[in-house]
Design an enzyme around this catalytic site. Sequence first.
Site, PDB file in Angstrom:
ATOM      1  N   GLY A 132      -8.364  24.725  36.476  1.00 27.35           N
ATOM      2  CA  GLY A 132      -8.201  25.481  37.710  1.00 27.35           C
ATOM      3  C   GLY A 132      -7.432  24.737  38.769  1.00 27.35           C
ATOM      4  N   SER A 133      -7.404  25.351  39.939  1.00 24.74           N
ATOM      5  CA  SER A 133      -6.744  24.693  41.073  1.00 24.74           C
ATOM      6  C   SER A 133      -7.798  24.328  42.105  1.00 24.74           C
ATOM      7  CB  SER A 133      -5.695  25.617  41.684  1.00 24.74           C
ATOM      8  OG  SER A 133      -6.328  26.772  42.171  1.00 24.74           O
ATOM      9  N   ASP A 145      -3.391  22.630  47.154  1.00 22.59           N
ATOM     10  CA  ASP A 145      -3.233  22.503  48.594  1.00 22.59           C
ATOM     11  C   ASP A 145      -4.068  21.327  49.097  1.00 22.59           C
ATOM     12  OD1 ASP A 145      -4.961  25.017  47.794  1.00 22.59           O
ATOM     13  OD2 ASP A 145      -5.927  24.161  49.554  1.00 22.59           O
ATOM     14  N   ARG A 171      -3.450  33.979  33.528  1.00 28.52           N
ATOM     15  CA  ARG A 171      -3.314  32.578  33.105  1.00 28.52           C
ATOM     16  C   ARG A 171      -3.811  32.414  31.672  1.00 28.52           C
ATOM     17  NH1 ARG A 171      -2.588  29.116  37.681  1.00 28.52           N
ATOM     18  NH2 ARG A 171      -0.436  29.717  38.021  1.00 28.52           N
ATOM     19  N   ARG A 194       3.243  25.977  41.234  1.00 31.38           N
ATOM     20  CA  ARG A 194       1.923  25.933  40.590  1.00 31.38           C
ATOM     21  C   ARG A 194       2.047  26.167  39.088  1.00 31.38           C
ATOM     22  NH1 ARG A 194      -0.014  28.244  45.364  1.00 31.38           N
ATOM     23  NH2 ARG A 194       0.049  30.382  44.630  1.00 31.38           N
ATOM     24  N   ARG A 227     -13.436  44.427  31.710  1.00 36.05           N
ATOM     25  CA  ARG A 227     -13.093  44.134  33.109  1.00 36.05           C
ATOM     26  C   ARG A 227     -11.778  43.355  33.251  1.00 36.05           C
ATOM     27  NH1 ARG A 227     -17.666  44.162  37.092  1.00 36.05           N
ATOM     28  NH2 ARG A 227     -19.287  45.297  36.003  1.00 36.05           N
ATOM     29  N   GLU A 233     -15.979  26.909  41.050  1.00 31.73           N
ATOM     30  CA  GLU A 233     -16.608  27.291  39.777  1.00 31.73           C
ATOM     31  C   GLU A 233     -17.346  26.192  39.015  1.00 31.73           C
ATOM     32  OE1 GLU A 233     -13.337  28.052  40.438  1.00 31.73           O
ATOM     33  OE2 GLU A 233     -13.601  30.171  40.913  1.00 31.73           O
ATOM     34  N   GLY A 284      -9.353  30.657  35.835  1.00 31.66           N
ATOM     35  CA  GLY A 284      -9.962  31.738  36.605  1.00 31.66           C
ATOM     36  C   GLY A 284      -9.265  33.067  36.378  1.00 31.66           C
ATOM     37  N   ARG A 306     -12.989  24.055  32.009  1.00 33.81           N
ATOM     38  CA  ARG A 306     -12.351  24.856  33.058  1.00 33.81           C
ATOM     39  C   ARG A 306     -11.028  24.215  33.432  1.00 33.81           C
ATOM     40  NH1 ARG A 306     -11.400  27.263  37.798  1.00 33.81           N
ATOM     41  NH2 ARG A 306     -11.486  26.017  39.689  1.00 33.81           N
TER      42      ARG A 306
HETATM   43  N1  HPA Z   1     -10.907  26.276  48.420  1.00 30.72           N
HETATM   44  C1  HPA Z   1     -11.500  26.698  47.315  1.00 30.72           C
HETATM   45  N2  HPA Z   1     -10.899  26.810  46.159  1.00 30.72           N
HETATM   46  C2  HPA Z   1      -9.609  26.457  46.096  1.00 30.72           C
HETATM   47  C3  HPA Z   1      -8.925  26.009  47.199  1.00 30.72           C
HETATM   48  C4  HPA Z   1      -9.604  25.908  48.422  1.00 30.72           C
HETATM   49  O1  HPA Z   1      -9.060  25.520  49.444  1.00 30.72           O
HETATM   50  N3  HPA Z   1      -7.646  25.757  46.814  1.00 30.72           N
HETATM   51  C5  HPA Z   1      -7.577  26.041  45.505  1.00 30.72           C
HETATM   52  N4  HPA Z   1      -8.756  26.465  45.057  1.00 30.72           N
END
Ligand code: HPA
Length: 236
Positions: free
Chosen positions: A90-91, A205, A25, A218, A44, A182, A21, A88
């Site tokens: 991501g987290s 989280d 990164r 992270r 952008r 996403e 995202g 993708r």
């Molecule tokens: N919500 C949406 N996207 C996220 C979250 C979340 O709690 N944590 C990391 N990406």
Amino acid sequence: MKNTPHINQTADIAQTILLPGDPLRAKFIADNFLSDVRQFNSVRNILGFTGNYNGKPISVMATGMGNPSIAIYSYELINFFGVKNLIRVGSCGAIQKNINLFDIILAMGSCSDSNYAAQFKLLGNIAPIASWPLLNTAYKTSEKLGINPHVGNVLSSDIFYGEDMQDTLNFGKFGVLAVEMESNALYLNAARYNANALCILTVSDNLITHQETTADERQTAFTTMMKLALETAIQL
Ligand code: HPA
């Protein structure tokens, strides 16, 4: 070199692309994992780079946050630049008690509260899923690397700060593993425009236990996911 509303191309784009995202990164991945790096986009500040990993050309570009943003970039990458494999990285926030911080999730399916699919005018619901060849390759690769990923459904939400977080947690009752923002538009675009997509996530989280990672933590966890994504990418 092509120009689209959101990509002003200044170098080749590989058939396989990693999609974090965050633009920084994308730069981190290019700087630390790829050789012979050329930057191909900066419109952008959505930084995009192409380089080599184990001798194979791989690109990496940011998507921004949320389904509308990744919808724009994945659409242009697939339809204007011929990108075939979109991964993708991501987290996500886990919505199951037993999923720990730093665990890795392979998003087999992507539920959503987003309206992105409505434009396709399907008489019913579509189930956006990962490309099987990508998912299968990523799973086998994770076994080789000693990673034990969760594989299953995720929720791709348009809402980060919600009025009622129970709306998110309700998806957990159906075994949905985690929430991110996403994968839904990415999987729909890949299906509609004949490309392959996979979303690999690191748990940052847990919305039930309220555990959270620090920014430093992270970064390390991200490195494991990157290795998995890149080792998968070079087999495609
Ligand atoms: N919500 C949406 N996207 C996220 C979250 C979340 O709690 N944590 C990391 N990406």
